[in-house]
Motif scaffolding. Structure first.
Motif, short mmCIF file in Angstrom:
data_model
loop_
_atom_site.label_atom_id
_atom_site.label_comp_id
_atom_site.label_asym_id
_atom_site.label_seq_id
_atom_site.Cartn_x
_atom_site.Cartn_y
_atom_site.Cartn_z
N SER A 121 5.90 -12.49 3.07
CA SER A 121 6.90 -11.74 2.31
C SER A 121 8.21 -11.64 3.10
O SER A 121 9.30 -11.78 2.53
CB SER A 121 6.37 -10.35 1.99
OG SER A 121 7.40 -9.54 1.47
N HIS A 159 1.45 -4.36 -3.42
CA HIS A 159 1.88 -3.63 -4.63
C HIS A 159 1.25 -4.37 -5.79
O HIS A 159 1.79 -5.37 -6.28
CB HIS A 159 3.41 -3.63 -4.77
CG HIS A 159 4.14 -3.19 -3.54
ND1 HIS A 159 4.16 -1.88 -3.12
CD2 HIS A 159 4.87 -3.88 -2.62
CE1 HIS A 159 4.88 -1.80 -2.00
NE2 HIS A 159 5.31 -3.00 -1.67
N GLN A 202 2.85 -5.85 -9.11
CA GLN A 202 3.76 -7.00 -9.05
C GLN A 202 3.06 -8.31 -9.44
O GLN A 202 3.72 -9.33 -9.60
CB GLN A 202 4.39 -7.10 -7.66
CG GLN A 202 5.32 -5.92 -7.37
CD GLN A 202 5.97 -5.98 -6.00
OE1 GLN A 202 5.89 -6.99 -5.30
NE2 GLN A 202 6.59 -4.88 -5.60
N GLU A 222 12.61 -2.82 7.31
CA GLU A 222 12.31 -4.13 6.73
C GLU A 222 13.49 -5.10 6.87
O GLU A 222 13.28 -6.27 7.15
CB GLU A 222 11.90 -3.97 5.26
CG GLU A 222 11.44 -5.28 4.61
CD GLU A 222 10.85 -5.10 3.22
OE1 GLU A 222 10.71 -3.95 2.76
OE2 GLU A 222 10.53 -6.12 2.59
N SER A 228 6.89 -10.79 -4.04
CA SER A 228 7.54 -11.36 -2.85
C SER A 228 6.58 -12.21 -2.01
O SER A 228 6.93 -12.63 -0.92
CB SER A 228 8.15 -10.25 -1.98
OG SER A 228 7.15 -9.41 -1.45
N PHE A 261 15.58 4.23 1.37
CA PHE A 261 16.69 4.09 0.39
C PHE A 261 16.25 4.41 -1.04
O PHE A 261 17.02 4.23 -1.97
CB PHE A 261 17.29 2.67 0.47
CG PHE A 261 16.25 1.58 0.39
CD1 PHE A 261 15.77 1.15 -0.83
CD2 PHE A 261 15.74 1.00 1.55
CE1 PHE A 261 14.81 0.16 -0.91
CE2 PHE A 261 14.76 0.01 1.48
CZ PHE A 261 14.30 -0.41 0.26
N SER A 262 14.98 4.86 -1.22
CA SER A 262 14.54 5.23 -2.57
C SER A 262 13.86 6.60 -2.60
O SER A 262 13.32 7.00 -3.63
CB SER A 262 13.58 4.16 -3.12
OG SER A 262 12.42 4.06 -2.31
N HIS A 277 7.40 2.01 3.61
CA HIS A 277 8.09 0.83 4.12
C HIS A 277 9.02 1.27 5.25
O HIS A 277 9.71 2.29 5.11
CB HIS A 277 8.98 0.20 3.04
CG HIS A 277 8.23 -0.38 1.88
ND1 HIS A 277 8.13 0.27 0.67
CD2 HIS A 277 7.62 -1.57 1.73
CE1 HIS A 277 7.45 -0.51 -0.18
NE2 HIS A 277 7.12 -1.62 0.43
N1 LIG Z 1 8.74 -6.07 0.33
C1 LIG Z 1 9.00 -4.97 -0.37
N2 LIG Z 1 9.80 -4.04 0.17
C2 LIG Z 1 10.07 -2.94 -0.55
N3 LIG Z 1 10.83 -1.87 -0.26
C3 LIG Z 1 10.77 -1.07 -1.35
O1 LIG Z 1 11.40 0.06 -1.44
N4 LIG Z 1 10.00 -1.60 -2.31
C4 LIG Z 1 9.55 -2.77 -1.84
C5 LIG Z 1 8.71 -3.77 -2.39
O2 LIG Z 1 8.22 -3.67 -3.53
N5 LIG Z 1 8.47 -4.84 -1.61
#
Ligand SMILES: Nc1nc2[nH]c(O)nc2c(=O)[nH]1
Length: 459
Positions: A298, A72, A75, A239, A328, A212-213, A236
């Motif tokens: 990360s 990303h 960031q 995670e 991250s 979740f987004s 993603h």
């Molecule tokens: N490591 C990350 N995981 C994510 N999940 C999400 O919805 N955004 C991120 C992210 O920016 N970094």
């Protein structure tokens, strides 16, 4: 470079990362135009015509250029914040700042992210950009411009978020797009920038952010859009344990089953992280050839866990490596991820040879090319492939006493890059970027980070 102009590289070790893992202790490569014409043991053939440059690469290992499969870029100007948080707390802490980015900031951050990776041997990069504040300008265009200027091959994963707090999601309401707006803007980005040809320098993928987004409808329609346009899909997945719980509570199933139910498993899909996968999730990825972007640093920084990469590889899942966003993974380097992937997966599997140095190099090169859908063109050193490659200097104090060059590269300190080529064009010399001004980028990223912090504090 015209097709008949040749560059000869000699006296180097070569790790081709081809299907047989062919290596040469002392070999040569001949580049012709944008392609690798030939390579092999010993000196280059005598009598080659139109040789414009001969590189004596004594003391070097030549490998395919590294391929980054998850990042990303924006960031870069929010590094070093929320340093002791898990994923959800970290996101909640940073969304309000990220929601204030504009085109100037995004451009500077992309230059910083790309520059840092290119200096360290990345020749193909990707950016999963999913924050598009209203009135922020042409963010996608600014990122693509930065990639062209740096000289790296590039995939923009046009991200999106439309599930905010009011719909049970994690991001604040002001940080998301509408379903219709996100789909229309993604389609316009594909139409404007995606190049499907062999050797393309710019490709676009459809990339709603995370379960979740993002609404289920955006996942479904995003998959339909990508397939209608013939482009790849990225998101993603799996995670953290919190994400798994979220999926079970909201959708009544775990992330992999949710992805399958929305059309998100397939050989045109790659997902970042994939840490919390059970045997049947891994089998589903292997069956469908869904790819994985493994981001070990990360995952450690956010205490997400350890992805089961050895099990994925054994099952036949395509796996590449990712820096992830530099909020991250502050280092922003991919070559260190080779080492971290090896070390972390040995810890995860409690097994001494769970991942070896050659497998780690393959993850960072051919594996990355596979998950980005570029394996016919890049990822290994073979005649006819594009001349994307790196000369790693291994004859100094840091590495000279390690006999095996691949072990030195993967397990040793980060190796200096003497030269790095994309399409046969040199983009890095002695660790410095050749096409952009590194010092100017350092200053503009510092200034844009400060401007963003100021604007966010005033909001
Ligand atoms: N490591 C990350 N995981 C994510 N999940 C999400 O919805 N955004 C991120 C992210 O920016 N970094």
């Amino acid at each position: 470079m015209a097709a008949d102009r040749r560059i000869v590289i000699e006296n180097c070790s070569i790790a081709t990362v081809d299907a047989d893992d062919t290596e040469y202790t002392s070999g040569h490569l001949v580049l012709a135009g944008d392609r690798i014409e030939s390579l092999g043991a010993g000196k280059a053939p005598e009598g080659l015509e139109n040789v414009v440059r001969r590189i004596d690469a004594t003391g070097h290992l030549v490998t395919p250029g590294l391929v980054n499969t998850h990042h990303h870029f924006y960031q870069w100007i929010t590094r070093g914040l929320a340093t002791d948080h898990n994923l959800f707390d970290w996101l909640v802490a940073l969304y309000p700042t990220w929601a204030r980015i504009d085109e100037r900031m995004t451009y500077a951050a992309a230059q910083g992210s790309l520059g840092m990776m290119a200096r360290g041997g990345v020749t193909t990069a990707m950016d999963h950009h999913y924050v598009f504040p209203k009135g922020s300008g042409d963010l996608s265009g600014s990122i693509i411009r930065a990639a062209r200027e740096t000289g790296v091959r590039f995939t923009l994963a046009r991200g999106s978020m439309d599930r905010s707090e009011k719909d049970g999601g994690l991001p604040p309401d002001f940080a998301v797009e509408t379903l219709e707006g996100a789909l229309a803007a993604t389609e316009a980005t594909v139409d404007e920038h995606h190049d499907a040809s062999f050797g393309a320098m710019t490709q676009v993928a459809v990339a709603p952010c995370s379960p979740f987004s993002v609404s289920t409808e955006l996942m479904r329609q995003g998959a339909e859009l990508a397939r209608r346009k013939g482009v790849r899909l990225h998101t993603h997945g799996s995670e953290t344990v919190e994400e798994e719980q979220f999926c079970k509570e909201l959708f009544g199933m775990g992330p992999t089953d949710y992805f399958e139910s929305t059309g998100w498993l397939g050989d045109d899909v790659w997902m970042a992280h994939c840490v919390h996968m059970n045997d049947s999730d891994i089998a589903a990825f292997a069956r469908t050839k869904t790819g994985v972007a493994h981001c070990p640093s990360s995952n450690a920084r956010l205490a997400a866990g350890i992805a089961r990469v050895p099990d994925m590889l054994a099952a036949g899942v395509p796996v590449g490596l990712g820096v992830d966003g530099t909020a991250s993974n502050e280092s922003g380097e991919l070559h260190t991820e080779l080492r971290n992937a090896l070390l972390i997966n040995r810890l995860g599997a409690h097994r001494e040879a769970a991942l070896n140095a050659r497998q780690a190099l393959r993850l960072g090169t051919y594996g990355g090319a596979q998950v980005l859908g570029r394996a016919p063109e890049i990822g290994s050193l073979e005649p006819g492939k594009l001349a994307d490659l790196v000369l790693w200097k291994l004859d100094t104090l840091a590495h000279a006493s390690i006999a095996d060059p691949v072990t030195a590269l993967v397990l040793g300190a980060a190796a200096p890059v003497t030269a790095s080529f994309v399409n046969g064009e040199q983009i890095v010399e002695n660790g410095r970027l050749l096409h952009v001004d590194e010092d100017a980028i350092a200053r503009s990223t510092r200034d844009e980070a400060r401007r963003l912090a100021r604007i966010a504090a005033q909001a």
